[in-house]
Design a protein around this motif. Structure first.
Motif, PDB file in Angstrom:
ATOM      1  N   TYR A  95       0.560  -1.075  -0.425  1.00  0.00           N
ATOM      2  CA  TYR A  95       0.283   0.379   0.194  1.00  0.00           C
ATOM      3  C   TYR A  95       0.483   0.745  -0.159  1.00  0.00           C
ATOM      4  O   TYR A  95       2.097   1.166   0.567  1.00  0.00           O
ATOM      5  N   SER A  96      -0.260   2.529  -0.365  1.00  0.00           N
ATOM      6  CA  SER A  96       0.844   3.568  -0.841  1.00  0.00           C
ATOM      7  C   SER A  96       1.089   3.798   1.051  1.00  0.00           C
ATOM      8  O   SER A  96       0.202   4.069   1.693  1.00  0.00           O
ATOM      9  N   GLU A  97       2.335   4.797   1.088  1.00  0.00           N
ATOM     10  CA  GLU A  97       2.443   5.591   3.033  1.00  0.00           C
ATOM     11  C   GLU A  97       0.831   6.220   2.815  1.00  0.00           C
ATOM     12  O   GLU A  97       0.389   6.583   4.475  1.00  0.00           O
ATOM     13  N   SER A  98       0.215   6.374   2.073  1.00  0.00           N
ATOM     14  CA  SER A  98      -0.851   7.848   2.224  1.00  0.00           C
ATOM     15  C   SER A  98      -2.121   6.989   2.605  1.00  0.00           C
ATOM     16  O   SER A  98      -3.044   7.786   3.100  1.00  0.00           O
ATOM     17  N   GLN A  99      -2.217   6.197   2.035  1.00  0.00           N
ATOM     18  CA  GLN A  99      -3.328   4.878   2.645  1.00  0.00           C
ATOM     19  C   GLN A  99      -2.918   4.474   4.238  1.00  0.00           C
ATOM     20  O   GLN A  99      -1.782   4.272   4.943  1.00  0.00           O
ATOM     21  N   TRP A 100      -4.168   4.452   4.687  1.00  0.00           N
ATOM     22  CA  TRP A 100      -4.382   3.856   6.116  1.00  0.00           C
ATOM     23  C   TRP A 100      -4.103   2.682   6.044  1.00  0.00           C
ATOM     24  O   TRP A 100      -2.920   2.244   7.262  1.00  0.00           O
ATOM     25  N   ALA A 101      -3.843   1.904   5.434  1.00  0.00           N
ATOM     26  CA  ALA A 101      -3.731   0.361   5.544  1.00  0.00           C
ATOM     27  C   ALA A 101      -2.566   0.124   5.592  1.00  0.00           C
ATOM     28  O   ALA A 101      -2.367  -0.850   6.792  1.00  0.00           O
ATOM     29  N   HIS A 102      -1.671   0.460   5.161  1.00  0.00           N
ATOM     30  CA  HIS A 102      -0.064   0.780   5.547  1.00  0.00           C
ATOM     31  C   HIS A 102       0.628   0.735   6.562  1.00  0.00           C
ATOM     32  O   HIS A 102       1.106   0.061   7.518  1.00  0.00           O
ATOM     33  N   TRP A 103      -0.513   1.690   7.289  1.00  0.00           N
ATOM     34  CA  TRP A 103       0.555   2.256   8.885  1.00  0.00           C
ATOM     35  C   TRP A 103      -0.508   1.864  10.157  1.00  0.00           C
ATOM     36  O   TRP A 103       0.336   0.857  10.377  1.00  0.00           O
ATOM     37  N   LEU A 104      -1.978   0.562   9.581  1.00  0.00           N
ATOM     38  CA  LEU A 104      -2.071  -0.257  10.374  1.00  0.00           C
ATOM     39  C   LEU A 104      -1.649  -1.125  10.362  1.00  0.00           C
ATOM     40  O   LEU A 104      -1.123  -2.170  11.619  1.00  0.00           O
ATOM     41  N   LEU A 105      -1.396  -1.682   9.310  1.00  0.00           N
ATOM     42  CA  LEU A 105      -0.524  -2.640   8.927  1.00  0.00           C
ATOM     43  C   LEU A 105       0.585  -2.704   9.681  1.00  0.00           C
ATOM     44  O   LEU A 105       0.806  -3.886   9.825  1.00  0.00           O
ATOM     45  N   LEU A 106       1.279  -1.850   9.930  1.00  0.00           N
ATOM     46  CA  LEU A 106       2.904  -1.691  10.088  1.00  0.00           C
ATOM     47  C   LEU A 106       2.740  -2.045  11.528  1.00  0.00           C
ATOM     48  O   LEU A 106       3.496  -2.351  12.844  1.00  0.00           O
ATOM     49  N   MET A 107       1.212  -0.715  12.216  1.00  0.00           N
ATOM     50  CA  MET A 107       1.353  -1.415  13.814  1.00  0.00           C
ATOM     51  C   MET A 107       1.045  -2.089  14.434  1.00  0.00           C
ATOM     52  O   MET A 107       1.549  -3.081  14.609  1.00  0.00           O
ATOM     53  N   LEU A 108       0.445  -2.926  13.721  1.00  0.00           N
ATOM     54  CA  LEU A 108      -0.445  -4.563  13.761  1.00  0.00           C
ATOM     55  C   LEU A 108       1.012  -5.380  13.631  1.00  0.00           C
ATOM     56  O   LEU A 108       1.258  -5.827  14.848  1.00  0.00           O
ATOM     57  N   ALA A 109       1.968  -5.169  13.143  1.00  0.00           N
ATOM     58  CA  ALA A 109       2.851  -5.578  12.570  1.00  0.00           C
ATOM     59  C   ALA A 109       4.211  -5.503  13.625  1.00  0.00           C
ATOM     60  O   ALA A 109       4.529  -6.925  14.391  1.00  0.00           O
TER      61      ALA A 109
END
Length: 182
Positions: A95-109
C-alpha cells in the motif's frame, strides 16, 4: 475619550513590524533562499548537483515503499522481516504511505512482533521481565493513580472476556449434551 484606544488598537499600535527582527525577510522574491528549489521552470538540470554515494549492499530482505523507485544509499538491516509480523509488514508495503492500511498494518506488525519476541524468549527458556520491559515500574512510581485505573479496567475487560468465553463454552456443551440425549 479621544485619546483612549480599544484593546485591539493598543495591541496593533504596540507592535511595529519593522522593529521585529526578521519580519518580512521573505517578502523580497529576489532574496528568497528557497527559490532555486521551489521554481526550476527555467532550469534544465536534474536538480541534483552532487554525486550519489555508492549503494549499501544487503544480504537480508529490506522492505521498500511503493513511493520510491530506489532505496536510500544507507538503510537499516538489523531486523529483517520474519514470521507472521514479517508477512504483515510485506503486505503493508503493498500500500501507499498515504493510505491508512499501510500504517495500520505496520502498527499491527509491531504488536505481533512483540508477542513473537516474548514467545521466542519462552521457547529459549528465558522468562521475560514484562513489568520492567513495558515500563510498568516507572508507571507505578510516577503515575500511580491512572496506572491503577488502567490495570483495573484491563482486569475487568479480561475477566469479562473470560466469563463470556466460559459461558459460551458451557452453553455449547449443554447443547451438545442435549443433542446427544435426544
Amino acid at each position: 475619550m479621544d485619546n483612549e484606544l480599544t484593546t485591539a488598537e493598543t495591541s496593533r499600535a504596540a507592535v511595529e513590524r519593522r522593529d521585529i527582527p526578521g519580519w518580512g525577510v521573505d517578502a523580497d522574491p529576489l532574496n528568497d533562499a528557497t527559490y532555486p528549489m521551489r521554481d526550476r521552470s527555467q532550469d534544465d538540470s536534474p536538480g541534483m548537483n552532487w554525486e550519489r554515494p555508492s549503494q549499501q549492499s544487503s544480504d537480508v530482505e529490506v522492505l521498500q515503499s511503493v513511493e520510491h523507485n530506489r532505496r536510500p544509499a544507507v538503510f537499516g538491516t538489523s531486523t529483517p522481516p520474519t514470521g507472521l509480523s514479517g508477512a504483515i509488514r510485506r503486505s503493508a508495503y503493498r500500500y501507499s504511505e498515504s493510505q491508512w492500511a499501510h500504517w495500520l498494518l505496520l502498527m499491527l506488525a509491531d504488536r505481533v512482533n512483540s508477542a513473537e519476541g516474548v514467545a521466542d524468549d519462552l521457547r529459549r527458556g528465558t522468562v521475560p521481565n514484562l513489568f520492567d520491559e513495558m515500563g510498568l515500574a516507572a508507571e507505578w512510581k510516577y503515575n500511580r493513580q491512572p496506572f491503577i485505573r488502567k490495570a483495573a479496567a484491563a482486569a475487568a475487560v479480561t475477566g469479562g472476556a473470560a466469563a463470556l468465553t466460559y459461558l459460551a463454552v458451557r452453553a455449547a456443551r449443554r447443547r451438545r449434551q442435549l443433542q446427544a440425549d435426544e
